[in-house]
Design a protein around this motif. Structure first.
Motif, PDB file in Angstrom:
ATOM      1  N   LYS A 166       0.828  -1.207   0.000  1.00  0.00           N
ATOM      2  CA  LYS A 166       0.000   0.000   0.000  1.00  0.00           C
ATOM      3  C   LYS A 166       0.859   1.254   0.000  1.00  0.00           C
ATOM      4  CE  LYS A 166      -4.026  -2.040   2.223  1.00  0.00           C
ATOM      5  NZ  LYS A 166      -4.875  -2.083   3.407  1.00  0.00           N
ATOM      6  N   ASN A 167       1.953   1.237   0.728  1.00  0.00           N
ATOM      7  CA  ASN A 167       2.823   2.410   0.770  1.00  0.00           C
ATOM      8  C   ASN A 167       3.566   2.614  -0.550  1.00  0.00           C
ATOM      9  OD1 ASN A 167       2.950   3.994   3.323  1.00  0.00           O
ATOM     10  ND2 ASN A 167       3.083   1.937   4.177  1.00  0.00           N
ATOM     11  N   LEU A 168       3.969   1.533  -1.191  1.00  0.00           N
ATOM     12  CA  LEU A 168       4.682   1.663  -2.456  1.00  0.00           C
ATOM     13  C   LEU A 168       3.754   2.030  -3.609  1.00  0.00           C
ATOM     14  CD1 LEU A 168       7.211  -1.307  -2.265  1.00  0.00           C
ATOM     15  CD2 LEU A 168       7.673   1.123  -1.899  1.00  0.00           C
ATOM     16  N   ASP A 169       2.500   1.561  -3.555  1.00  0.00           N
ATOM     17  CA  ASP A 169       1.574   1.795  -4.658  1.00  0.00           C
ATOM     18  C   ASP A 169       0.959   3.191  -4.656  1.00  0.00           C
ATOM     19  OD1 ASP A 169       2.105  -0.723  -5.552  1.00  0.00           O
ATOM     20  OD2 ASP A 169       0.207  -1.598  -4.901  1.00  0.00           O
ATOM     21  N   HIS A 170       0.864   3.822  -3.503  1.00  0.00           N
ATOM     22  CA  HIS A 170       0.252   5.147  -3.420  1.00  0.00           C
ATOM     23  C   HIS A 170       1.307   6.234  -3.525  1.00  0.00           C
ATOM     24  CE1 HIS A 170      -2.917   2.669  -1.610  1.00  0.00           C
ATOM     25  NE2 HIS A 170      -3.727   3.562  -2.131  1.00  0.00           N
ATOM     26  N   GLN A 171       0.950   7.290  -4.211  1.00  0.00           N
ATOM     27  CA  GLN A 171       1.893   8.401  -4.326  1.00  0.00           C
ATOM     28  C   GLN A 171       2.063   9.113  -2.997  1.00  0.00           C
ATOM     29  OE1 GLN A 171       1.320  10.974  -7.589  1.00  0.00           O
ATOM     30  NE2 GLN A 171       1.506   9.350  -9.097  1.00  0.00           N
ATOM     31  N   LEU A 172       0.971   9.285  -2.288  1.00  0.00           N
ATOM     32  CA  LEU A 172       1.042   9.868  -0.952  1.00  0.00           C
ATOM     33  C   LEU A 172       1.203   8.747   0.058  1.00  0.00           C
ATOM     34  CD1 LEU A 172      -1.833  12.494  -1.240  1.00  0.00           C
ATOM     35  CD2 LEU A 172       0.621  12.890  -1.465  1.00  0.00           C
ATOM     36  N   THR A 173       1.905   9.033   1.110  1.00  0.00           N
ATOM     37  CA  THR A 173       2.124   8.004   2.117  1.00  0.00           C
ATOM     38  C   THR A 173       0.840   7.728   2.902  1.00  0.00           C
ATOM     39  OG1 THR A 173       3.462   7.368   4.003  1.00  0.00           O
ATOM     40  CG2 THR A 173       2.922   9.675   3.821  1.00  0.00           C
ATOM     41  N   ILE A 174       0.672   6.482   3.301  1.00  0.00           N
ATOM     42  CA  ILE A 174      -0.498   6.114   4.108  1.00  0.00           C
ATOM     43  C   ILE A 174      -0.067   5.743   5.523  1.00  0.00           C
ATOM     44  CG2 ILE A 174      -1.791   5.315   2.107  1.00  0.00           C
ATOM     45  CD1 ILE A 174      -1.253   2.443   3.333  1.00  0.00           C
ATOM     46  N   GLU A 175       1.114   6.178   5.924  1.00  0.00           N
ATOM     47  CA  GLU A 175       1.682   5.810   7.220  1.00  0.00           C
ATOM     48  C   GLU A 175       0.755   6.109   8.383  1.00  0.00           C
ATOM     49  OE1 GLU A 175       6.140   6.800   7.479  1.00  0.00           O
ATOM     50  OE2 GLU A 175       5.313   8.149   5.967  1.00  0.00           O
ATOM     51  N   LEU A 176       0.035   7.213   8.331  1.00  0.00           N
ATOM     52  CA  LEU A 176      -0.804   7.648   9.445  1.00  0.00           C
ATOM     53  C   LEU A 176      -2.295   7.551   9.140  1.00  0.00           C
ATOM     54  CD1 LEU A 176       1.297  10.738  10.536  1.00  0.00           C
ATOM     55  CD2 LEU A 176       1.326   8.445  11.504  1.00  0.00           C
ATOM     56  N   ASN A 177      -2.655   6.792   8.136  1.00  0.00           N
ATOM     57  CA  ASN A 177      -4.057   6.619   7.786  1.00  0.00           C
ATOM     58  C   ASN A 177      -4.649   5.480   8.615  1.00  0.00           C
ATOM     59  OD1 ASN A 177      -6.558   6.389   6.648  1.00  0.00           O
ATOM     60  ND2 ASN A 177      -5.830   5.787   4.616  1.00  0.00           N
ATOM     61  N   PHE A 178      -5.009   5.785   9.865  1.00  0.00           N
ATOM     62  CA  PHE A 178      -5.474   4.748  10.773  1.00  0.00           C
ATOM     63  C   PHE A 178      -6.893   4.272  10.459  1.00  0.00           C
ATOM     64  CE2 PHE A 178      -2.226   7.002  13.339  1.00  0.00           C
ATOM     65  CZ  PHE A 178      -1.295   5.982  13.313  1.00  0.00           C
ATOM     66  N   ALA A 179      -7.530   4.843   9.456  1.00  0.00           N
ATOM     67  CA  ALA A 179      -8.815   4.325   8.991  1.00  0.00           C
ATOM     68  C   ALA A 179      -8.612   3.028   8.204  1.00  0.00           C
ATOM     69  CB  ALA A 179      -9.523   5.364   8.128  1.00  0.00           C
ATOM     70  N   PRO A 222      -7.459  -0.632   7.923  1.00  0.00           N
ATOM     71  CA  PRO A 222      -7.284  -1.668   8.947  1.00  0.00           C
ATOM     72  C   PRO A 222      -5.859  -2.213   9.044  1.00  0.00           C
ATOM     73  CG  PRO A 222      -8.670  -2.449   7.146  1.00  0.00           C
ATOM     74  CD  PRO A 222      -8.432  -0.997   6.906  1.00  0.00           C
ATOM     75  N   ASP A 223      -5.132  -2.271   7.929  1.00  0.00           N
ATOM     76  CA  ASP A 223      -3.759  -2.765   7.970  1.00  0.00           C
ATOM     77  C   ASP A 223      -2.838  -1.778   8.695  1.00  0.00           C
ATOM     78  OD1 ASP A 223      -4.378  -5.118   6.665  1.00  0.00           O
ATOM     79  OD2 ASP A 223      -3.949  -4.302   4.674  1.00  0.00           O
ATOM     80  N   VAL A 224      -3.034  -0.497   8.452  1.00  0.00           N
ATOM     81  CA  VAL A 224      -2.215   0.522   9.114  1.00  0.00           C
ATOM     82  C   VAL A 224      -2.489   0.492  10.620  1.00  0.00           C
ATOM     83  CG1 VAL A 224      -1.718   2.993   9.290  1.00  0.00           C
ATOM     84  CG2 VAL A 224      -2.162   1.968   7.050  1.00  0.00           C
ATOM     85  N   LEU A 225      -3.741   0.383  10.984  1.00  0.00           N
ATOM     86  CA  LEU A 225      -4.100   0.330  12.395  1.00  0.00           C
ATOM     87  C   LEU A 225      -3.537  -0.925  13.065  1.00  0.00           C
ATOM     88  CD1 LEU A 225      -5.634   1.630  14.728  1.00  0.00           C
ATOM     89  CD2 LEU A 225      -7.668   0.375  13.985  1.00  0.00           C
ATOM     90  N   ALA A 226      -3.642  -2.055  12.402  1.00  0.00           N
ATOM     91  CA  ALA A 226      -3.108  -3.304  12.959  1.00  0.00           C
ATOM     92  C   ALA A 226      -1.590  -3.229  13.121  1.00  0.00           C
ATOM     93  CB  ALA A 226      -3.486  -4.484  12.059  1.00  0.00           C
ATOM     94  N   MET A 227      -0.908  -2.648  12.144  1.00  0.00           N
ATOM     95  CA  MET A 227       0.542  -2.476  12.246  1.00  0.00           C
ATOM     96  C   MET A 227       0.894  -1.641  13.473  1.00  0.00           C
ATOM     97  SD  MET A 227       2.420  -3.849   9.679  1.00  0.00           S
ATOM     98  CE  MET A 227       3.852  -2.832   9.504  1.00  0.00           C
ATOM     99  N   LYS A 228       0.198  -0.546  13.648  1.00  0.00           N
ATOM    100  CA  LYS A 228       0.467   0.354  14.777  1.00  0.00           C
ATOM    101  C   LYS A 228       0.226  -0.352  16.112  1.00  0.00           C
ATOM    102  CE  LYS A 228       1.142   4.450  16.628  1.00  0.00           C
ATOM    103  NZ  LYS A 228       2.459   5.010  16.708  1.00  0.00           N
ATOM    104  N   GLN A 229      -0.866  -1.085  16.213  1.00  0.00           N
ATOM    105  CA  GLN A 229      -1.197  -1.764  17.462  1.00  0.00           C
ATOM    106  C   GLN A 229      -0.193  -2.861  17.805  1.00  0.00           C
ATOM    107  OE1 GLN A 229      -5.229  -2.891  16.543  1.00  0.00           O
ATOM    108  NE2 GLN A 229      -6.085  -1.048  17.492  1.00  0.00           N
ATOM    109  N   ILE A 230       0.202  -3.639  16.828  1.00  0.00           N
ATOM    110  CA  ILE A 230       1.177  -4.707  17.073  1.00  0.00           C
ATOM    111  C   ILE A 230       2.529  -4.114  17.440  1.00  0.00           C
ATOM    112  CG2 ILE A 230       2.453  -6.609  16.000  1.00  0.00           C
ATOM    113  CD1 ILE A 230      -0.102  -7.198  14.371  1.00  0.00           C
ATOM    114  N   ALA A 231       2.939  -3.066  16.732  1.00  0.00           N
ATOM    115  CA  ALA A 231       4.217  -2.419  17.042  1.00  0.00           C
ATOM    116  C   ALA A 231       4.215  -1.854  18.460  1.00  0.00           C
ATOM    117  CB  ALA A 231       4.505  -1.316  16.028  1.00  0.00           C
ATOM    118  N   GLN A 232       3.093  -1.319  18.897  1.00  0.00           N
ATOM    119  CA  GLN A 232       3.004  -0.805  20.267  1.00  0.00           C
ATOM    120  C   GLN A 232       3.137  -1.930  21.288  1.00  0.00           C
ATOM    121  OE1 GLN A 232      -0.699   1.389  20.163  1.00  0.00           O
ATOM    122  NE2 GLN A 232       0.383   3.350  20.010  1.00  0.00           N
TER     123      GLN A 232
END
Length: 169
Positions: A94-107, A109-119
């Motif tokens: 998702k990060n490579l395919d989008h021109q804008l970064t989705i690092e903080l797009n917690f809407a 589900p994958d970004v949110l899951a990444m953040k929660q597991i990393a925490q």
């Protein structure tokens, strides 16, 4: 269903990402080399870990993502949670395919899951640093019997090396 077999190493995962983009076939499932495939598989291929390919993917990620996000990817890998490799694969894609970064797009589900597991892994790291106590063995070596929920030990090694520099490990 598309399947990629790889050796379940981080470098192998990055090589699988490289090969998926090269073939333009993205997996629905990542399996260990030699693991049985589910029924009704459309395509399947095995990835051989290649340091050059994995380095190219990592360099592309370092150009596109912040260092905290790269650490987050590393923390999720160290979590050793089932299917965390597939989560990382989807997140990187998702990060490579989008021109804008989705690092903080917690809407997402994958970004949110990444953040929660990393925490979770980060909290485990802090618990190890705060509460691990070492004992001296008969031969003079220091050890600490611990069994963390996640593989957070690699994240604490430098702290303990710096803190207990004069002791034999």
């Amino acid at each position: 269903m598309n399947i990629i077999h790889y050796d379940k190493t981080f470098e192998g995962l990055l090589t699988a990402i490289f090969d998926a983009y090269t073939r333009k076939v993205f997996p629905d499932k990542l399996l260990l080399t030699g693991e049985a495939e589910p029924l009704f598989t459309d395509s399947s291929f095995e990835v051989v870990t290649d340091a050059e390919k994995s380095d190219r993917v990592w360099k592309a990620l370092t150009k596109k993502l912040q260092s905290t996000t790269l650490n987050m990817i590393r923390y999720v890998w160290l979590s050793e949670i089932d299917e965390s490799d597939e989560l990382i694969f989807r997140y990187i894609r998702k990060n490579l395919d989008h021109q804008l970064t989705i690092e903080l797009n917690f809407a997402d589900p994958d970004v949110l899951a990444m953040k929660q597991i990393a925490q979770k892994v980060s909290k485990e790291r802090h618990r190890l640093i705060e509460f691990v106590r070492f004992q001296q063995a008969a031969d003079g070596l220091y050890f600490a019997p611990v069994s963390p929920d996640h593989n957070a030990l690699p994240l604490t090694i430098q702290h303990f090396k710096d803190r207990f520099r004069d002791q034999k490990w």
